[in-house]
Design a protein around this motif. Structure first.
Motif, PDB file in Angstrom:
ATOM      1  N   HIS A  68       0.803  -1.148  -0.198  1.00 47.28           N
ATOM      2  CA  HIS A  68      -0.227   0.535  -0.267  1.00 47.28           C
ATOM      3  C   HIS A  68       0.623   0.776   0.027  1.00 47.28           C
ATOM      4  O   HIS A  68       0.573   2.459  -0.484  1.00 47.28           O
ATOM      5  N   ASN A  69       2.252   1.152   0.243  1.00 47.82           N
ATOM      6  CA  ASN A  69       2.692   2.513   0.538  1.00 47.82           C
ATOM      7  C   ASN A  69       3.878   2.785  -0.235  1.00 47.82           C
ATOM      8  O   ASN A  69       4.869   3.521   0.581  1.00 47.82           O
ATOM      9  N   TYR A  70       4.566   1.295  -0.969  1.00 50.11           N
ATOM     10  CA  TYR A  70       6.216   1.657  -1.353  1.00 50.11           C
ATOM     11  C   TYR A  70       6.165   2.033  -2.804  1.00 50.11           C
ATOM     12  O   TYR A  70       5.155   2.598  -3.171  1.00 50.11           O
ATOM     13  N   VAL A  71       6.668   2.147  -3.323  1.00 51.77           N
ATOM     14  CA  VAL A  71       7.229   2.610  -4.537  1.00 51.77           C
ATOM     15  C   VAL A  71       6.175   2.623  -5.859  1.00 51.77           C
ATOM     16  O   VAL A  71       5.988   2.171  -6.249  1.00 51.77           O
ATOM     17  N   GLU A  72       6.244   3.099  -5.874  1.00 55.31           N
ATOM     18  CA  GLU A  72       4.919   4.319  -6.929  1.00 55.31           C
ATOM     19  C   GLU A  72       6.081   5.388  -8.322  1.00 55.31           C
ATOM     20  O   GLU A  72       6.077   5.453  -8.448  1.00 55.31           O
ATOM     21  N   ASP A  73       5.478   4.727  -9.789  1.00 56.27           N
ATOM     22  CA  ASP A  73       5.570   5.383 -11.153  1.00 56.27           C
ATOM     23  C   ASP A  73       5.519   7.226 -10.827  1.00 56.27           C
ATOM     24  O   ASP A  73       4.798   7.043 -10.201  1.00 56.27           O
ATOM     25  N   ASP A  74       6.188   7.859 -11.421  1.00 54.47           N
ATOM     26  CA  ASP A  74       5.595   9.369 -11.526  1.00 54.47           C
ATOM     27  C   ASP A  74       4.411   9.344 -11.824  1.00 54.47           C
ATOM     28  O   ASP A  74       3.541   9.900 -10.797  1.00 54.47           O
ATOM     29  N   GLU A  75       3.618   8.321 -12.773  1.00 57.04           N
ATOM     30  CA  GLU A  75       1.758   9.568 -12.304  1.00 57.04           C
ATOM     31  C   GLU A  75       1.055   8.665 -11.714  1.00 57.04           C
ATOM     32  O   GLU A  75      -0.282   8.339 -11.798  1.00 57.04           O
ATOM     33  N   ASN A  76       1.666   7.802 -10.560  1.00 53.75           N
ATOM     34  CA  ASN A  76       0.920   6.790  -9.670  1.00 53.75           C
ATOM     35  C   ASN A  76      -0.160   6.334  -9.891  1.00 53.75           C
ATOM     36  O   ASN A  76      -1.371   5.824  -9.904  1.00 53.75           O
ATOM     37  N   MET A  77       0.209   5.447 -11.155  1.00 53.84           N
ATOM     38  CA  MET A  77      -1.222   4.303 -12.022  1.00 53.84           C
ATOM     39  C   MET A  77      -0.560   3.398 -11.591  1.00 53.84           C
ATOM     40  O   MET A  77      -1.588   2.414 -11.767  1.00 53.84           O
TER      41      MET A  77
END
Ligand code: YNC
Ligand code: MG
Length: 388
Positions: A68-77
């Motif tokens: 739920h909280n780790y790394v996302e891409d720049d666009e949060n997709m």
């Protein structure tokens, strides 16, 4: 600009032009008696928790914090969705330290709200083999961001690494910190282009139809190289020999022995996959390739919840051309229903990426060493290290 990182023994941006600084450790080790004995203080509502990853309930809590909280891409997709089995594999290599699996939980609810980890590794920089910690899975719950918890976690893992008489570390991050030894790019090879387009991971190219795109990425049903098969326990010695000889070519690379190879490269379903070429005539193992499994959650899509991604790990070619070997890796990944095959531009990967229809991604991955200077850095192609 970097209130925390400016205080740490890492290459500082202001020193970039200073050619008098030698390669190697930035600070000497301090006597173990001078390593701080107590954990760093946390805000009053929180407490440290040394994590036992053999405890299924704790592992489930860690899985859920990261999911739920780790790394996302720049666009949060998309967000990384490391599986529990993967976390156990990544965090419990030979001679791991339980004290380096560091959680922070709320005193009252006992909820896990932050984490950082280290695992021991021998990493060679030029001709210097150094005992290091590989630091990974730094995560602070979304509701606790920007409160300077991350520096406390980093100081605490550093203290616990020092307690084992280890003074260097390796880590990667998507953000720029002082100072990367190199900056790599991810490349992506579509295996299931329709799904990748549906979830917004990739776009239909100009003047391309869906059916032309599906045809473009089509692969044979089975590997093409005679003698290509899954790695087994009996192959550990041969694979170690191949890998050691190959990694010797790079400026920074792990120093793997057979014990490491058995842990890091012996196949584990949906965690790590390794294949090799055994010559049908001589039965010699001549080539090797591997990838690890790291799905991503698809955020806000009505049709799909996850992307199944394979990440290129360590590959060695001596008799089979690297491009042909990696084409077989793509074929087995497709057979196993992966949606995409990712690879960094490290080692000799540039030699096959374009030819095998990988496209450049937009994120960058920066590699760092802690308390070890490599003046002027290195090129991605000089890097023989893949962190998870
Ligand atoms: C990062 N990724 O620059 P300054 S990668 C290191 N790695 O410090 P706060 C980071 N430092 O600039 P937040 C970092 N991200 O003021 C931020 N920082 O000097 C620095 N994201 O702290 C930042 N996981 O607590 C700044 O920030 C300070 O609440 C700000 O927390 C950060 O695992 C984070 O991307 C990343 O969970 C925990 O955003 C949070 O934002 C989060 O106010 C999503 O922190 C998940 C994510 C990072 C993945 C990774 C490698 C970590 C390496 C850490 C460094 C290890 C050093 C070696 C130690 C052993 C040494 C020995 C011997
Ligand atoms: Mg914070």
């Amino acid at each position: 600009r970097h209130k925390f990182w400016e205080t740490q023994p890492v290459g500082q941006f202001r020193d970039v032009a200073d050619t008098s600084l030698p390669d190697g450790p930035i600070e000497p080790p301090t006597p173990l008696s001078e390593v701080r004995a107590d954990p760093y203080p946390l805000p009053a509502a929180f407490e440290w928790l040394t994590c036992d990853l053999d405890d299924d309930a704790l592992l489930a809590d860690l899985y859920s914090l990261l999911a739920h909280n780790y790394v996302e891409d720049d666009e949060n997709m998309f967000r990384f969705n490391y599986s529990p089995a993967f976390l156990r594999w990544a965090l419990k290599p030979p001679s791991f330290f339980r004290a380096w699996h560091i959680g922070v939980r709320a005193k009252e609810s006992k909820k896990l709200v932050a984490f950082i980890s280290g695992v021991p590794a021998r990493i060679r920089a030029r001709d210097d083999v150094v005992r290091m910690a590989e630091i990974n899975f730094l995560c602070v719950h979304k509701k606790l961001r920007s409160k300077r918890l991350a520096p406390v976690l980093i100081r605490e893992v550093t203290r616990r690494v020092h307690q084992e008489n280890i003074w260097q570390a390796a880590y990667t991050a998507g953000v720029v910190l002082p100072t990367p030894i190199t900056t790599c790019r991810y490349w992506h090879r579509s295996l299931n282009p329709k799904k990748l387009i549906d979830v917004g991971f990739s776009r239909l190219g100009p003047r391309m139809t869906m059916s032309r795109t599906v045809r473009l990425y089509k692969l044979p049903d089975a590997p093409l190289t005679p003698g290509f098969r899954r790695m087994e326990l009996r192959d550990v010695a041969a694979v170690t020999r191949l890998l050691r000889a190959y990694l010797a070519r790079f400026v920074v690379a792990p120093d793997f022995d057979e014990v490491d190879v058995e842990h890091w490269l012996l196949p584990q379903e949906d965690v790590v996959d390794s294949y090799l070429v055994e010559s049908p005539e001589t039965h010699e193992v001549t080539d090797f390739c591997s990838f690890y499994t790291l799905p991503s959650s698809v955020l806000n899509n009505a049709n799909y919840a996850t992307l199944k991604a394979a990440y290129s790990y360590y590959n060695v070619s001596t008799k089979t051309a690297l491009q042909q070997l990696m084409n077989d890796a793509l074929i087995v990944a497709k057979q196993k229903n992966y949606d995409v095959f990712n690879a960094l531009d490290v080692m000799e990967n540039e030699s096959f990426l374009k030819e095998l229809k990988f496209g450049p991604g937009d994120g960058q991955l920066h590699y760092y060493l802690y308390n070890y200077r490599i003046r002027n850095g290195i090129k991605p192609s000089e890097l023989g290290l893949v962190l998870l």
